[in-house]
Design an enzyme around this catalytic site. Sequence first.
Site, PDB file in Angstrom:
ATOM      1  N   THR A 159       2.559  -1.587   8.747  1.00  0.00           N
ATOM      2  CA  THR A 159       2.969  -2.734   9.917  1.00  0.00           C
ATOM      3  C   THR A 159       3.056  -4.272   9.285  1.00  0.00           C
ATOM      4  O   THR A 159       3.645  -4.983  10.101  1.00  0.00           O
ATOM      5  CB  THR A 159       1.665  -2.855  10.761  1.00  0.00           C
ATOM      6  N   ASP A 184       0.643  -1.238  -0.026  1.00  0.00           N
ATOM      7  CA  ASP A 184      -0.090  -0.078  -0.192  1.00  0.00           C
ATOM      8  C   ASP A 184       0.979   1.229   0.046  1.00  0.00           C
ATOM      9  O   ASP A 184       2.127   1.034  -0.135  1.00  0.00           O
ATOM     10  CB  ASP A 184      -1.019  -0.105   1.202  1.00  0.00           C
ATOM     11  N   HIS A 206       9.279 -24.634   8.947  1.00  0.00           N
ATOM     12  CA  HIS A 206       8.268 -25.368   9.458  1.00  0.00           C
ATOM     13  C   HIS A 206       6.815 -25.120   8.963  1.00  0.00           C
ATOM     14  O   HIS A 206       5.936 -26.149   9.196  1.00  0.00           O
ATOM     15  CB  HIS A 206       8.237 -24.933  11.195  1.00  0.00           C
ATOM     16  N   CYS A 219       3.050  -3.625   4.120  1.00  0.00           N
ATOM     17  CA  CYS A 219       2.124  -2.148   4.401  1.00  0.00           C
ATOM     18  C   CYS A 219       2.942  -1.450   5.647  1.00  0.00           C
ATOM     19  O   CYS A 219       3.869  -1.850   5.995  1.00  0.00           O
ATOM     20  CB  CYS A 219       0.762  -2.650   4.719  1.00  0.00           C
ATOM     21  N   HIS A 274       5.996 -31.326   9.933  1.00  0.00           N
ATOM     22  CA  HIS A 274       5.631 -30.161   9.746  1.00  0.00           C
ATOM     23  C   HIS A 274       4.359 -30.208   8.688  1.00  0.00           C
ATOM     24  O   HIS A 274       3.384 -29.390   8.852  1.00  0.00           O
ATOM     25  CB  HIS A 274       6.673 -29.116   9.165  1.00  0.00           C
TER      26      HIS A 274
HETATM   27  C1  RB5 Z   1      -2.013   2.614   6.563  1.00  0.00           C
HETATM   28  O1  RB5 Z   1      -1.863   3.720   7.146  1.00  0.00           O
HETATM   29  C2  RB5 Z   1      -1.932   1.473   7.492  1.00  0.00           C
HETATM   30  O2  RB5 Z   1      -3.006   1.348   7.937  1.00  0.00           O
HETATM   31  C3  RB5 Z   1      -1.361   0.062   6.651  1.00  0.00           C
HETATM   32  O3  RB5 Z   1      -0.330   0.337   5.924  1.00  0.00           O
HETATM   33  C4  RB5 Z   1      -1.279  -0.970   7.589  1.00  0.00           C
HETATM   34  O4  RB5 Z   1      -0.187  -0.580   8.691  1.00  0.00           O
HETATM   35  C5  RB5 Z   1      -2.344  -1.845   7.995  1.00  0.00           C
HETATM   36  O5  RB5 Z   1      -2.215  -3.066   8.546  1.00  0.00           O
END
Ligand code: RB5
Length: 137
Positions: A62, A4, A93, A60, A128
């Site tokens: 996180t 993203d 695994h 993304c 596994h």
């Molecule tokens: C975008 O602001 C953020 O929410 C996205 O990149 C991600 O971290 C979502 O899990």
Amino acid sequence: MGCDHAALELKRVIVARLEERGHEVVDLGTHDTSSVDYPSFAHQVARRVMFGGARGVLVCGTGIGMSIAANRHRGVRAALCHDVFSAKATREHNDANVLCLGARVVGRGLALAIVDAFDATEFEGGRHQRRIDLIEG
Ligand code: RB5
């Protein structure tokens, strides 16, 4: 490969690394910094993994949203990894077929070390595989 807006730069770095490693990379976007919804990219990559026999990388902010969305697909085993040990272990695994990373969590150097470990490590099979079969139900 999918990302993203929060992970555009990291995605570009990873695409270059995977190409250096000899992979043909299909970049499903996003392609600019306009705000987008990460699930649509996760779903596109997951479908490629399920029906194209590919492996995926999703990034993304996180890595969490991407992994949640990708794991909704049967046969997709998306692993959120922010250390090299986990990237290696999830291949050995879990036979993980999608790597998820958070661009706001790890720096470029660590991200590439994680990508390298994920790419270079083979599934161990044996007990596994039985456990993976149990996941699929
Ligand atoms: C975008 O602001 C953020 O929410 C996205 O990149 C991600 O971290 C979502 O899990």
